[in-house]
Design a protein around this motif. Structure first.
Motif, mmCIF file in Angstrom:
data_model
loop_
_atom_site.group_PDB
_atom_site.id
_atom_site.type_symbol
_atom_site.label_atom_id
_atom_site.label_comp_id
_atom_site.label_asym_id
_atom_site.label_seq_id
_atom_site.Cartn_x
_atom_site.Cartn_y
_atom_site.Cartn_z
ATOM 1 N N ILE A 257 47.761 39.298 38.868
ATOM 2 C CA ILE A 257 46.812 40.106 39.647
ATOM 3 C C ILE A 257 45.384 39.856 39.170
ATOM 4 C CG2 ILE A 257 46.044 42.479 40.110
ATOM 5 C CD1 ILE A 257 49.080 43.245 40.049
ATOM 6 N N LEU A 258 45.186 39.820 37.860
ATOM 7 C CA LEU A 258 43.842 39.597 37.324
ATOM 8 C C LEU A 258 43.330 38.202 37.665
ATOM 9 C CD1 LEU A 258 44.129 41.439 33.892
ATOM 10 C CD2 LEU A 258 42.984 42.220 35.975
ATOM 11 N N TRP A 259 44.196 37.178 37.625
ATOM 12 C CA TRP A 259 43.784 35.824 38.010
ATOM 13 C C TRP A 259 43.424 35.768 39.494
ATOM 14 C CZ3 TRP A 259 42.025 32.121 35.141
ATOM 15 C CH2 TRP A 259 42.409 32.016 33.811
ATOM 16 N N LEU A 260 44.194 36.461 40.329
ATOM 17 C CA LEU A 260 43.876 36.496 41.762
ATOM 18 C C LEU A 260 42.532 37.187 42.002
ATOM 19 C CD1 LEU A 260 47.397 37.270 43.289
ATOM 20 C CD2 LEU A 260 46.095 35.122 43.468
ATOM 21 N N MET A 261 42.293 38.277 41.276
ATOM 22 C CA MET A 261 41.009 38.970 41.415
ATOM 23 C C MET A 261 39.863 38.071 40.955
ATOM 24 S SD MET A 261 41.862 42.890 40.272
ATOM 25 C CE MET A 261 40.176 43.419 40.450
ATOM 26 N N LEU A 262 40.072 37.348 39.866
ATOM 27 C CA LEU A 262 39.047 36.424 39.385
ATOM 28 C C LEU A 262 38.729 35.392 40.470
ATOM 29 C CD1 LEU A 262 37.220 35.321 37.136
ATOM 30 C CD2 LEU A 262 39.170 33.946 36.378
ATOM 31 N N GLY A 263 39.754 34.837 41.073
ATOM 32 C CA GLY A 263 39.544 33.873 42.153
ATOM 33 C C GLY A 263 38.827 34.492 43.336
ATOM 34 N N PHE A 264 39.205 35.712 43.688
ATOM 35 C CA PHE A 264 38.594 36.392 44.825
ATOM 36 C C PHE A 264 37.102 36.610 44.606
ATOM 37 C CE2 PHE A 264 37.495 40.023 47.483
ATOM 38 C CZ PHE A 264 38.062 39.661 48.697
ATOM 39 N N PHE A 265 36.705 36.906 43.372
ATOM 40 C CA PHE A 265 35.292 37.120 43.070
ATOM 41 C C PHE A 265 34.554 35.804 42.832
ATOM 42 C CE2 PHE A 265 36.862 41.377 41.871
ATOM 43 C CZ PHE A 265 35.978 42.152 42.596
#
Length: 150
Positions: free
Chosen positions: A52-60
């Motif tokens: 989830i944190l990696w996906l959020m990093l990518g999203f930002f």
């Protein structure tokens, strides 16, 4: 007045990022008042949280990279790729908005913010589409630095 699509795109991406960050912060605000935070899904283990944190990093990170790339390039290939990126983000925002409507209790301030972010995204789609369709600058001959008769 000449339209500066790049400035508009950078401004819209910046507003979108600030709104997205505020959406995340707004979701955590109850913690500061000793209240629980509503969750749409639970992470069962550390590896789920990591994903989830990696996906959020990518999203930002992608909008940040888009801001930088937009400020440095006007290539047709990039403009097409950028427009596709804005469409993907609008679809993800719409899906996120719908998902937030299923979180109980419904947090209407979050829904309102998500609607604003969706509208910013749609405006970003429009401006990005216009920029993508813009014809490249013509290759005008450069003025001579010296007189042709010297």
């Amino acid at each position: 007045m000449m339209l500066n699509y790049r400035e508009r795109i950078i401004t819209l991406w910046t507003a979108f990022l600030l709104g997205t960050l505020f959406h995340t912060q707004l979701g955590l605000m109850p913690l500061f008042h000793g209240l629980s935070v509503a969750e749409s899904q639970h992470a069962s283990q550390l590896s789920d949280i990591s994903v989830i944190l990696w996906l959020m990093l990518g999203f930002f990170t992608l909008p940040i990279l888009a801001i930088i790339a937009t400020s440095f390039t006007e290539s047709k290939r990039y403009r097409v790729l950028h427009f596709a990126l804005t469409v993907v983000y609008s679809i993800m925002n719409l899906l996120h908005l719908v998902a937030d409507l299923f979180v109980q209790p419904i947090l209407w301030y979050q829904i309102t913010l998500m609607v604003i972010l969706l509208l910013i995204g749609l405006l970003l789609n429009l401006v990005s589409f216009q920029w993508m369709k813009l014809q490249p600058k013509s290759n005008k001959t450069q003025p001579r630095l010296t007189s042709p008769h010297s």
